[in-house]
Design a protein around this motif. Structure first.
Motif, mmCIF file in Angstrom:
data_model
loop_
_atom_site.group_PDB
_atom_site.id
_atom_site.type_symbol
_atom_site.label_atom_id
_atom_site.label_comp_id
_atom_site.label_asym_id
_atom_site.label_seq_id
_atom_site.Cartn_x
_atom_site.Cartn_y
_atom_site.Cartn_z
ATOM 1 N N THR A 1 0.826 -1.200 0.000
ATOM 2 C CA THR A 1 0.000 0.000 0.000
ATOM 3 C C THR A 1 0.867 1.261 0.000
ATOM 4 O O THR A 1 2.052 1.215 0.306
ATOM 5 C CB THR A 1 -0.922 0.040 1.236
ATOM 6 N N TYR A 2 0.241 2.371 -0.314
ATOM 7 C CA TYR A 2 0.949 3.653 -0.328
ATOM 8 C C TYR A 2 1.492 3.998 1.056
ATOM 9 O O TYR A 2 2.577 4.535 1.179
ATOM 10 C CB TYR A 2 0.021 4.772 -0.821
ATOM 11 N N GLN A 3 0.730 3.665 2.106
ATOM 12 C CA GLN A 3 1.170 3.974 3.461
ATOM 13 C C GLN A 3 2.436 3.183 3.822
ATOM 14 O O GLN A 3 3.326 3.686 4.501
ATOM 15 C CB GLN A 3 0.062 3.651 4.478
ATOM 16 N N ILE A 4 2.533 1.955 3.364
ATOM 17 C CA ILE A 4 3.689 1.120 3.696
ATOM 18 C C ILE A 4 4.955 1.610 3.011
ATOM 19 O O ILE A 4 6.047 1.536 3.571
ATOM 20 C CB ILE A 4 3.408 -0.356 3.343
ATOM 21 N N VAL A 5 4.836 2.133 1.800
ATOM 22 C CA VAL A 5 6.048 2.487 1.047
ATOM 23 C C VAL A 5 6.505 3.926 1.237
ATOM 24 O O VAL A 5 7.496 4.337 0.643
ATOM 25 C CB VAL A 5 5.896 2.196 -0.466
ATOM 26 N N GLN A 6 5.823 4.690 2.066
ATOM 27 C CA GLN A 6 6.289 6.046 2.325
ATOM 28 C C GLN A 6 7.725 5.997 2.836
ATOM 29 O O GLN A 6 8.072 5.146 3.646
ATOM 30 C CB GLN A 6 5.404 6.744 3.353
ATOM 31 N N ALA A 7 8.564 6.875 2.324
ATOM 32 C CA ALA A 7 9.973 6.999 2.715
ATOM 33 C C ALA A 7 10.820 5.809 2.273
ATOM 34 O O ALA A 7 11.889 5.588 2.795
ATOM 35 C CB ALA A 7 10.105 7.210 4.223
ATOM 36 N N LYS A 8 10.340 5.035 1.310
ATOM 37 C CA LYS A 8 11.117 3.916 0.779
ATOM 38 C C LYS A 8 11.346 4.112 -0.712
ATOM 39 O O LYS A 8 10.487 4.612 -1.416
ATOM 40 C CB LYS A 8 10.382 2.598 0.980
ATOM 41 N N THR A 9 12.504 3.714 -1.187
ATOM 42 C CA THR A 9 12.781 3.688 -2.614
ATOM 43 C C THR A 9 12.554 2.266 -3.093
ATOM 44 O O THR A 9 13.080 1.324 -2.506
ATOM 45 C CB THR A 9 14.239 4.100 -2.899
ATOM 46 N N THR B 1 -6.032 10.233 -3.528
ATOM 47 C CA THR B 1 -5.792 11.675 -3.475
ATOM 48 C C THR B 1 -4.478 12.028 -4.168
ATOM 49 O O THR B 1 -3.690 11.153 -4.521
ATOM 50 C CB THR B 1 -5.724 12.169 -2.015
ATOM 51 N N SER B 2 -4.239 13.317 -4.288
ATOM 52 C CA SER B 2 -2.975 13.770 -4.873
ATOM 53 C C SER B 2 -1.794 13.374 -3.975
ATOM 54 O O SER B 2 -0.682 13.189 -4.465
ATOM 55 C CB SER B 2 -2.998 15.286 -5.105
ATOM 56 N N ARG B 3 -2.025 13.216 -2.698
ATOM 57 C CA ARG B 3 -0.961 12.750 -1.792
ATOM 58 C C ARG B 3 -0.550 11.317 -2.128
ATOM 59 O O ARG B 3 0.631 10.983 -2.109
ATOM 60 C CB ARG B 3 -1.399 12.822 -0.332
ATOM 61 N N HIS B 4 -1.545 10.462 -2.400
ATOM 62 C CA HIS B 4 -1.232 9.090 -2.812
ATOM 63 C C HIS B 4 -0.410 9.114 -4.096
ATOM 64 O O HIS B 4 0.570 8.369 -4.236
ATOM 65 C CB HIS B 4 -2.514 8.279 -3.050
ATOM 66 N N LEU B 5 -0.813 9.958 -5.037
ATOM 67 C CA LEU B 5 -0.101 10.055 -6.306
ATOM 68 C C LEU B 5 1.343 10.503 -6.084
ATOM 69 O O LEU B 5 2.280 9.920 -6.646
ATOM 70 C CB LEU B 5 -0.823 11.023 -7.247
ATOM 71 N N LEU B 6 1.533 11.505 -5.251
ATOM 72 C CA LEU B 6 2.885 11.992 -4.958
ATOM 73 C C LEU B 6 3.743 10.896 -4.327
ATOM 74 O O LEU B 6 4.882 10.674 -4.727
ATOM 75 C CB LEU B 6 2.824 13.217 -4.040
#
Length: 120
Positions: free
Chosen positions: A76-84, A100-105
């Motif tokens: 999910t998007y939440q899991i991959v935040q701050a990961k490459t 949302t646009s946050r998910h897209l970013l």
């Protein structure tokens, strides 16, 4: 095959082979919560993994698998935040009402090159 364990809401039925990538969901002595790991070996009673960032190895008993790991094939998007994320990244369900646009970013910024990111 590892079966879903109702004690851990995130657990899932999962076939695992040497070379598969998993997501660590709990910190233990060697592994950190949120770390991507690669399966190195499946022994009679345990799974041996290597942290993809630190290269540290850890052995986890099969009885604790559901407590510690998820498949890293889709996250999910939440899991991959701050990961490459290495390799190709595909963003799915971008037309969902809660996307949302946050998910897209977050999704777009996970890839290492424009050609490796696709929006579905």
């Amino acid at each position: 095959m590892f079966k879903e364990d109702k004690r851990y809401p995130h657990s899932q039925h999962l076939y695992v082979a040497v070379g598969d990538q998993l997501l660590c969901t709990k910190t233990n002595g060697t592994l950190l919560n949120g770390a991507f790991v690669t399966v190195l070996e499946l022994t009679e009673n345990s799974i041996v993994v290597r942290d993809d960032e630190s290269n540290e190895k850890a052995t986890v008993p099969f009885t604790r698998f559901a407590e510690h790991f998820l498949s890293a094939r889709a996250v999910t998007y939440q899991i991959v935040q701050a990961k490459t994320l290495r390799g190709s990244v595909a963003l799915h369900q971008t037309d969902h009402k809660n996307f949302t646009s946050r998910h897209l970013l977050v999704g777009l910024s996970r890839g290492t090159a424009k050609r490796l990111v696709s929006v579905k």
